[in-house]
Design a protein around this motif. Sequence first.
Motif, mmCIF file in Angstrom:
data_model
loop_
_atom_site.group_PDB
_atom_site.id
_atom_site.type_symbol
_atom_site.label_atom_id
_atom_site.label_comp_id
_atom_site.label_asym_id
_atom_site.label_seq_id
_atom_site.Cartn_x
_atom_site.Cartn_y
_atom_site.Cartn_z
ATOM 1 N N THR A 1 0.841 -1.209 0.000
ATOM 2 C CA THR A 1 0.000 0.000 0.000
ATOM 3 C C THR A 1 0.869 1.249 0.000
ATOM 4 O OG1 THR A 1 -1.651 -1.209 1.290
ATOM 5 C CG2 THR A 1 -1.915 1.178 1.160
ATOM 6 N N LYS A 2 1.931 1.206 0.802
ATOM 7 C CA LYS A 2 2.854 2.344 0.883
ATOM 8 C C LYS A 2 3.486 2.623 -0.481
ATOM 9 C CE LYS A 2 5.287 2.544 4.708
ATOM 10 N NZ LYS A 2 6.359 2.329 5.708
ATOM 11 N N LEU A 3 3.944 1.582 -1.171
ATOM 12 C CA LEU A 3 4.528 1.765 -2.503
ATOM 13 C C LEU A 3 3.482 2.297 -3.486
ATOM 14 C CD1 LEU A 3 6.748 -1.443 -2.739
ATOM 15 C CD2 LEU A 3 7.566 0.931 -2.744
ATOM 16 N N ALA A 4 2.247 1.800 -3.362
ATOM 17 C CA ALA A 4 1.173 2.300 -4.226
ATOM 18 C C ALA A 4 0.924 3.790 -3.982
ATOM 19 C CB ALA A 4 -0.107 1.498 -3.982
ATOM 20 N N GLN A 5 1.060 4.206 -2.719
ATOM 21 C CA GLN A 5 0.892 5.631 -2.398
ATOM 22 C C GLN A 5 1.985 6.474 -3.062
ATOM 23 O OE1 GLN A 5 0.875 5.507 1.923
ATOM 24 N NE2 GLN A 5 -1.324 5.076 1.999
ATOM 25 N N TYR A 6 3.211 5.968 -3.055
ATOM 26 C CA TYR A 6 4.306 6.695 -3.701
ATOM 27 C C TYR A 6 4.063 6.795 -5.213
ATOM 28 C CZ TYR A 6 6.769 5.627 0.710
ATOM 29 O OH TYR A 6 7.131 5.496 2.031
ATOM 30 N N ILE A 7 3.546 5.703 -5.791
ATOM 31 C CA ILE A 7 3.251 5.702 -7.233
ATOM 32 C C ILE A 7 2.127 6.702 -7.536
ATOM 33 C CG2 ILE A 7 2.412 4.291 -9.151
ATOM 34 C CD1 ILE A 7 3.740 1.862 -7.607
ATOM 35 N N LEU A 8 1.114 6.722 -6.676
ATOM 36 C CA LEU A 8 0.015 7.678 -6.850
ATOM 37 C C LEU A 8 0.541 9.108 -6.824
ATOM 38 C CD1 LEU A 8 -2.981 8.507 -6.987
ATOM 39 C CD2 LEU A 8 -3.087 8.220 -4.485
ATOM 40 N N LEU A 9 1.368 9.418 -5.827
ATOM 41 C CA LEU A 9 1.908 10.779 -5.711
ATOM 42 C C LEU A 9 2.785 11.137 -6.909
ATOM 43 C CD1 LEU A 9 2.408 13.393 -4.064
ATOM 44 C CD2 LEU A 9 4.355 12.211 -3.001
ATOM 45 N N GLY A 10 3.767 10.272 -7.209
ATOM 46 C CA GLY A 10 4.750 10.596 -8.234
ATOM 47 C C GLY A 10 4.220 10.475 -9.651
ATOM 48 N N LYS A 11 3.821 9.255 -10.005
ATOM 49 C CA LYS A 11 3.314 9.011 -11.359
ATOM 50 C C LYS A 11 1.979 9.734 -11.571
ATOM 51 C CE LYS A 11 3.483 4.640 -12.774
ATOM 52 N NZ LYS A 11 3.049 3.251 -13.087
ATOM 53 N N GLY A 12 1.103 9.642 -10.559
ATOM 54 C CA GLY A 12 -0.201 10.296 -10.670
ATOM 55 C C GLY A 12 -0.084 11.804 -10.767
ATOM 56 N N GLY A 13 0.838 12.381 -9.971
ATOM 57 C CA GLY A 13 1.039 13.834 -10.004
ATOM 58 C C GLY A 13 1.648 14.306 -11.307
ATOM 59 N N ALA A 14 2.637 13.555 -11.816
ATOM 60 C CA ALA A 14 3.284 13.920 -13.084
ATOM 61 C C ALA A 14 2.284 13.821 -14.245
ATOM 62 C CB ALA A 14 4.492 13.025 -13.333
ATOM 63 N N LYS A 15 1.445 12.772 -14.215
ATOM 64 C CA LYS A 15 0.453 12.625 -15.284
ATOM 65 C C LYS A 15 -0.598 13.740 -15.212
ATOM 66 C CE LYS A 15 -2.429 9.407 -17.822
ATOM 67 N NZ LYS A 15 -2.797 8.004 -18.054
ATOM 68 N N LEU A 16 -0.954 14.146 -13.989
ATOM 69 C CA LEU A 16 -1.919 15.239 -13.831
ATOM 70 C C LEU A 16 -1.446 16.500 -14.555
ATOM 71 C CD1 LEU A 16 -4.387 16.684 -12.539
ATOM 72 C CD2 LEU A 16 -2.908 17.156 -10.564
ATOM 73 N N LEU A 17 -0.163 16.827 -14.410
ATOM 74 C CA LEU A 17 0.378 18.019 -15.069
ATOM 75 C C LEU A 17 0.200 17.918 -16.582
ATOM 76 C CD1 LEU A 17 3.618 18.404 -12.910
ATOM 77 C CD2 LEU A 17 1.569 19.837 -12.783
ATOM 78 N N ASP A 18 0.404 16.709 -17.113
ATOM 79 C CA ASP A 18 0.192 16.505 -18.552
ATOM 80 C C ASP A 18 -1.293 16.629 -18.907
ATOM 81 O OD1 ASP A 18 2.884 16.117 -18.879
ATOM 82 O OD2 ASP A 18 2.774 13.929 -19.055
ATOM 83 N N MET A 19 -2.154 16.077 -18.054
ATOM 84 C CA MET A 19 -3.598 16.143 -18.306
ATOM 85 C C MET A 19 -4.086 17.598 -18.352
ATOM 86 S SD MET A 19 -4.832 13.005 -18.504
ATOM 87 C CE MET A 19 -6.572 13.348 -18.346
ATOM 88 N N MET A 20 -3.434 18.470 -17.566
ATOM 89 C CA MET A 20 -3.841 19.877 -17.503
ATOM 90 C C MET A 20 -3.097 20.735 -18.534
ATOM 91 S SD MET A 20 -4.326 20.715 -13.442
ATOM 92 C CE MET A 20 -2.572 20.769 -13.101
ATOM 93 N N ASN A 21 -2.223 20.098 -19.352
ATOM 94 C CA ASN A 21 -1.374 20.854 -20.289
ATOM 95 C C ASN A 21 -0.618 21.956 -19.546
ATOM 96 O OD1 ASN A 21 -2.136 19.541 -22.819
ATOM 97 N ND2 ASN A 21 -4.160 20.414 -22.396
ATOM 98 N N PHE A 22 -0.100 21.585 -18.384
ATOM 99 C CA PHE A 22 0.508 22.560 -17.481
ATOM 100 C C PHE A 22 2.001 22.261 -17.374
ATOM 101 C CE2 PHE A 22 0.869 24.396 -13.031
ATOM 102 C CZ PHE A 22 0.662 25.709 -13.423
ATOM 103 N N GLU A 23 2.756 22.838 -18.275
ATOM 104 C CA GLU A 23 4.197 22.535 -18.368
ATOM 105 C C GLU A 23 4.937 23.100 -17.155
ATOM 106 O OE1 GLU A 23 7.459 20.798 -19.716
ATOM 107 O OE2 GLU A 23 5.506 20.597 -20.704
ATOM 108 N N ARG A 24 5.833 22.281 -16.611
ATOM 109 C CA ARG A 24 6.662 22.711 -15.482
ATOM 110 C C ARG A 24 8.143 22.544 -15.844
ATOM 111 N NH1 ARG A 24 4.238 25.891 -12.061
ATOM 112 N NH2 ARG A 24 3.617 26.524 -14.141
ATOM 113 N N ASP A 25 8.961 23.499 -15.412
ATOM 114 C CA ASP A 25 10.418 23.413 -15.638
ATOM 115 C C ASP A 25 11.085 22.527 -14.593
ATOM 116 O OD1 ASP A 25 10.184 25.419 -17.662
ATOM 117 O OD2 ASP A 25 10.123 26.940 -16.079
ATOM 118 N N VAL A 26 10.496 22.508 -13.381
ATOM 119 C CA VAL A 26 11.123 21.830 -12.239
ATOM 120 C C VAL A 26 10.104 20.924 -11.553
ATOM 121 C CG1 VAL A 26 12.225 22.148 -9.979
ATOM 122 C CG2 VAL A 26 12.746 23.743 -11.844
ATOM 123 N N TYR A 27 10.507 19.681 -11.299
ATOM 124 C CA TYR A 27 9.732 18.750 -10.470
ATOM 125 C C TYR A 27 10.503 18.601 -9.156
ATOM 126 C CZ TYR A 27 6.867 17.343 -14.515
ATOM 127 O OH TYR A 27 6.001 17.327 -15.583
#
Length: 552
Positions: free
Chosen positions: A153-179
């Motif tokens: 569950t803990k690893l799934a939470q990290y995947i949600l935060l990292g992968k889910g957060g990075a994909k969200l930025l793409d879904m919003m067409n919201f380009e970021r210079d720094v992660y």
Amino acid sequence: MDFKNFSMPYSINPDYAQKVAYFSMEFAIDQALKIYSGGLGFLAGSHMKSAYNLKQDIVGIGILWKFGYYDQARNHDQTLQPTWTRKMYSFLQDMGIMYQIEIHSAPVWVKVYYLAPEIFHTAPMFFLSTDVPENDHVSKTICHRLYDANESTKLAQYILLGKGGAKLLDMMNFERDVYHLNEAHGLPAAFYLLKKFGGDLEKVKEKLVFTTHTPEEAGNEKHNIFMCHDMSYFSGLSIDEVKTIEGVEDDRFNHSLCALRMARIANGVSQLHGVVSRAMWSKYSKICEIKAITNAQEYKYWADKPLYQSKDEDDSTMFDFRKKHLKKRLFKIVADQTGNLFDSNVFTIVWARRFAGYKRADLLLHDKERFEKLLNNPKYPVQIIWAGKPYPMDYSAISTFNGLVEESKNYKNMAVLTGYELALSKSMKQGSDLWLNNPRVPREASGTSGMSAAMNGSVNLSTDDGWIPEFAKHGENSFVVPKADYENMSVYDQDNYDLGKLYEILENEIIPMYYDRPAEWRKVQQTAMDDVKIAFNSDRMADEYYKQIYIK
């Protein structure tokens, strides 16, 4: 608002135009939003508030924890009982965005909620949830409990935060210079970017920065690399490819080490922690530069303004009156929880933070005779209060908490409080005379609670660790246990040395000054308030992140 083509909702200060996404497992923004457990969240919350103050081009990405961390209740005998209650937030906006990410080789739906800047005066913030009808039960539970004890569950939470957060930025067409990864929890974002950039690690490094908070290698999380791979942590990379990046031959995947190898730059969270981190990781090749940016807390949120006003107007009568008023407010909470009536004229010590072994919550009680003498001194009366949330599966820390509860039953001037969250933390900093901090040196990376305590006229007594070496002037703005040769001492000897010094300073310097030389004590309080206001205000910290870390 069109979340599919999101843009910053306020005009950006051109000094802070670098576009940043800040990933953190927890944010302590307001008492009403219970998505934090302790110091990491307090830091992240202050950072988001200062980003708003300075109008920086930064957004926060976190997880909407359905049950928060946990609610700290009591059993019938007053001992600790963790409970989990579903949280409801009418002030969060459903963004109408849902998308899937792969966790454990299966698609998991992610729903996103928005915290607008005007609600709590923060940078724009996005919170991810898997608790939606479209998911199966196991997938729903990923966002239920912050720092879930179950490893998968803990690893799934990290995947949600990292992968889910990075994909969200793409879904919003919201380009970021720094992660920006605040700790290594969000590291799956780096593997998401690696896949997006066709395996070009240099492109990932251009975008990735990493803040480490852990001053000893054993404290950095490691998990079985095959389990991480099976959980879809690496976004399709083979185990051999991951090992090539991480550079370790065994089967334990070291999240922090991998972050240091995938980031362009990293930082520790105090100057001392920077030194400790560089030494700790120096045996590994191909790691990025590790700088140091000292943690801080937001002055606007934490500081008691009337106390500062009376100090600035040199009105000592009003200053003392205000401090007594703040003490009385805290003592109402003490009376409500414990039935003990504390006196605002009596010197009051507070120890309040996360209960963890190295923080040594019960150190003063290691010498029972001296502790009894301290609490039963008719000439120099003392009151002492503890609070803090042990991790709910840390049975040793819970035992320490419960031991203090049992001991408090023997004294009318000792109390142990529950519900240590933002509101209680603020009350304790306002109502304490002395903020006790005694971690084992050099285990405390920063330790920010003493900063916000000093913003409320509470004087620090601390071992010389974390942020303290940058701030403390013994006898002028705080009191510090002189450093010993800790490296060559056993844990037993170190505890005994620190314990002896803490009692010496309390008995011979602090308490006599408080009662016999009140003007001198007030001077220490006010010097601390001056010294902490700018150097340890998170506006300074947020500015330094841009100038030292984000801007190439």
